[in-house]
Design a protein around this motif. Sequence first.
Motif, short mmCIF file in Angstrom:
data_model
loop_
_atom_site.label_atom_id
_atom_site.label_comp_id
_atom_site.label_asym_id
_atom_site.label_seq_id
_atom_site.Cartn_x
_atom_site.Cartn_y
_atom_site.Cartn_z
N ILE A 33 0.86 -1.19 0.00
CA ILE A 33 0.00 0.00 0.00
C ILE A 33 0.89 1.23 0.00
CG2 ILE A 33 -1.49 1.39 1.51
CD1 ILE A 33 -3.13 -1.08 2.03
N THR A 34 0.65 2.15 -0.93
CA THR A 34 1.37 3.42 -0.96
C THR A 34 0.38 4.55 -0.73
OG1 THR A 34 1.20 3.47 -3.39
CG2 THR A 34 3.24 2.62 -2.44
N TRP A 35 0.85 5.56 -0.03
CA TRP A 35 0.00 6.71 0.26
C TRP A 35 0.89 7.93 0.48
CZ3 TRP A 35 0.30 8.69 5.41
CH2 TRP A 35 1.00 7.88 6.31
N GLN A 36 0.33 9.10 0.18
CA GLN A 36 1.09 10.33 0.27
C GLN A 36 0.69 11.09 1.53
OE1 GLN A 36 3.49 11.73 -2.13
NE2 GLN A 36 3.86 12.87 -0.25
N ALA B 133 -10.13 -9.20 -10.01
CA ALA B 133 -8.93 -8.93 -10.82
C ALA B 133 -7.83 -9.96 -10.62
CB ALA B 133 -8.41 -7.53 -10.52
N ILE B 134 -7.71 -10.51 -9.40
CA ILE B 134 -6.60 -11.43 -9.15
C ILE B 134 -6.98 -12.89 -9.39
CG2 ILE B 134 -5.54 -9.83 -7.51
CD1 ILE B 134 -6.47 -11.65 -5.24
N ALA C 232 -3.05 -3.68 -9.63
CA ALA C 232 -3.01 -2.49 -8.77
C ALA C 232 -4.35 -1.78 -8.79
CB ALA C 232 -1.90 -1.54 -9.22
N PHE C 233 -4.66 -1.11 -7.67
CA PHE C 233 -5.98 -0.51 -7.48
C PHE C 233 -5.82 0.80 -6.71
CE2 PHE C 233 -5.84 -5.07 -7.21
CZ PHE C 233 -6.77 -5.50 -8.13
N VAL D 264 -1.14 -5.83 -5.54
CA VAL D 264 -1.20 -7.23 -5.12
C VAL D 264 -0.39 -8.05 -6.10
CG1 VAL D 264 -2.69 -9.20 -4.62
CG2 VAL D 264 -3.53 -6.86 -4.21
N GLU D 265 0.63 -8.74 -5.59
CA GLU D 265 1.39 -9.68 -6.41
C GLU D 265 1.19 -11.08 -5.86
OE1 GLU D 265 5.94 -10.75 -7.91
OE2 GLU D 265 5.53 -8.82 -6.93
#
Length: 406
Positions: A16-19, A48-49, A59-60, A148-149
């Motif tokens: 998860i990335t966030w600014q 999706a997965i 990615a979402f 998500v990988e």
Amino acid sequence: MIRLSENTHATLDLTITWQGPEALHEERYLLRNANPWRDIYPPGVKEAITGLRPGEKAAFDYAPGAVMPDWDERLVRSLPRKSFKPQSAQHREIQPQVGRFYPQGFFEGLPGVLPQNIRPARVLDASPDGLTIDLNHPMAGRFLRLAVEVADVRPKPGDTGGALSHIVERVCDFGPGMQACLRDGRPTIFEAPGALRRKDDGPDGLFYASPRMVNHVDAQASAHLAGIHARFVEPGALVLDLMSSFATHLPSGHPARVVGLGLNREEMAANPRLVDHVVQDLNADPRLPFGPGAFDAVLISLSLEYLIQPAGIIAECARVLKPGGRLLVGFSDRYFPTKAIAVWSELHEFERVGFVSQLISESRLFTELSTHSVRNWWRPVDDPHFPKLLTSDPVFVVAGSRVGGV
């Protein structure tokens, strides 16, 4: 190759990335036993997965409130100062400081909150008479990107049981968000009186006089630390490994030239990555013995918590970095408690990320700040602490780029 479906279990590598207002934040978490038949996924993820094979990813993007609670002003509460129950750590009385997080159970008078409640509450204001605290989730009100990988897929066991995971909560609960500054931009008060003292104030040269030759994190955590470093250290870069020992946390074969500065000559002599090394106690003499702009990158790995003048060392790192050079400060939850500064043991591990970020930001000598966490990987089976400890040591890194000028 088997594909992910409701008839399989899987290992998912979640990021998860966030600014935040001061930095870009990245939280990586290994969901080791995903059960697509039972787990709770954010909108669109399961569809999706499904059908993905190991190594494939999706990615979402999610707006505030879509997968984590939105920020709610009704969860900001005013309490009398006496509602905070006195606490102590390392013989220091802990008083509520602006910007810090404390377990909700530390505050009396919160309806429905039991003393054993460890969910975080943030102090927004503190006066001799009263406190203002924020009970919102630390990740409330933030835009999130979820990647998500699929790490592996395996047939589901004969029964249909297993864990029930809310995958975003697994990544975001109990830590992420606590490294951010206050919503109005005010800094957190970390350095209360005595915060930089240590239980053992004896000379560090004596403490480290004998070579230890021990890894301070497990091999998986070390690999994660090295992997993050490699993202920022260019091939051929001249790197200063500050507070160095017998190992430098860069991937094997990374084409960087590394100079070490540490307390034990034998440890650094055993480090195959070092092209040169210097013995120096930074708590006795914080001035680095290098000229301005000498290095392309500085690594401070698993050791910043021992510095009694951390802000001064950050400024020295800036001085010896070229414009655009990278400072990378990494740590885990393992350290020598008697030699660590008092505040370190009082902070949640994600608050330590905030403490380091604030040190770097307040120097005004770095830009492009980012923070990185990696958690919940398997501990290697050949680790001496396995199987007593099954989970790899967590890894945290704060990165910044030297602004122009030397």
